[in-house]
Design a protein around this motif. Structure first.
Motif, PDB file in Angstrom:
ATOM      1  N   ALA A   1      -5.326   2.028  19.135  1.00 10.62           N
ATOM      2  CA  ALA A   1      -6.017   3.204  19.660  1.00 10.62           C
ATOM      3  C   ALA A   1      -5.428   3.547  21.020  1.00 10.62           C
ATOM      4  O   ALA A   1      -5.280   2.676  21.878  1.00 10.62           O
TER       5      ALA A   1
ATOM      6  N   ARG B   1      -6.463   8.889  19.870  1.00  6.77           N
ATOM      7  CA  ARG B   1      -5.973   8.825  18.485  1.00  6.77           C
ATOM      8  C   ARG B   1      -5.778   7.372  18.104  1.00  6.77           C
ATOM      9  O   ARG B   1      -5.715   6.492  18.954  1.00  6.77           O
ATOM     10  N   VAL B   2      -5.700   7.134  16.799  1.00  9.65           N
ATOM     11  CA  VAL B   2      -5.447   5.798  16.262  1.00  9.65           C
ATOM     12  C   VAL B   2      -4.241   5.916  15.334  1.00  9.65           C
ATOM     13  O   VAL B   2      -4.176   6.827  14.510  1.00  9.65           O
TER      14      VAL B   2
ATOM     15  N   SER C   1     -12.066   5.239  16.744  1.00 12.96           N
ATOM     16  CA  SER C   1     -11.826   6.562  16.193  1.00 12.96           C
ATOM     17  C   SER C   1     -11.792   7.525  17.371  1.00 12.96           C
ATOM     18  O   SER C   1     -12.351   7.227  18.431  1.00 12.96           O
TER      19      SER C   1
ATOM     20  N   TYR D   1     -14.474  -0.189  14.542  1.00 15.21           N
ATOM     21  CA  TYR D   1     -13.120   0.346  14.412  1.00 15.21           C
ATOM     22  C   TYR D   1     -13.039   1.609  15.264  1.00 15.21           C
ATOM     23  O   TYR D   1     -13.913   2.473  15.193  1.00 15.21           O
TER      24      TYR D   1
ATOM     25  N   CYS E   1      -3.232  -1.489  13.670  1.00 12.99           N
ATOM     26  CA  CYS E   1      -3.828  -0.236  14.125  1.00 12.99           C
ATOM     27  C   CYS E   1      -4.027  -0.319  15.637  1.00 12.99           C
ATOM     28  O   CYS E   1      -4.545  -1.313  16.137  1.00 12.99           O
TER      29      CYS E   1
END
Length: 92
Positions: free
Chosen positions: A5, A15-16, A50, A48, A3
């Motif tokens: 970012a 955005r991720v 976002s 995480y 993932c």
């Protein structure tokens, strides 16, 4: 796969996405320097990422937007602390 970012010039997450580093490095998704890895298990950067979060380079953490009612930042978790107001009739 990992993932990543995407950050704007101020370090705010746009955005991720889930993508491998080799594909991200092709530049098809913009400058690879604007992307930072994030992990759902909070193992990296404390939270995480976002959309709307900010990467704080000093704390090495993604920090969520500050809610209006938040009073301070929990430095250990890099999350905002929101205190509940006493209900009517409670003496503090």
């Amino acid at each position: 796969m990992a993932c990543f970012a995407e950050l704007d010039k101020d370090g705010v997450v746009l955005r991720v996405i889930v993508i491998d580093e080799k594909t991200l490095a092709t530049g098809r998704w913009g400058d690879a320097a604007n992307w930072v890895e994030t992990k759902p298990d909070d193992a990296q950067k404390k939270n995480y990422a976002s959309a709307g979060f900010t990467l704080d380079k000093v704390r090495d953490a993604f920090i969520p937007p500050r809610p209006a009612e938040a009073l301070s930042l929990d430095e250990s978790k890099c999350r905002w602390i929101v205190f509940q107001r006493p209900t009517k009739g409670v003496i503090v």
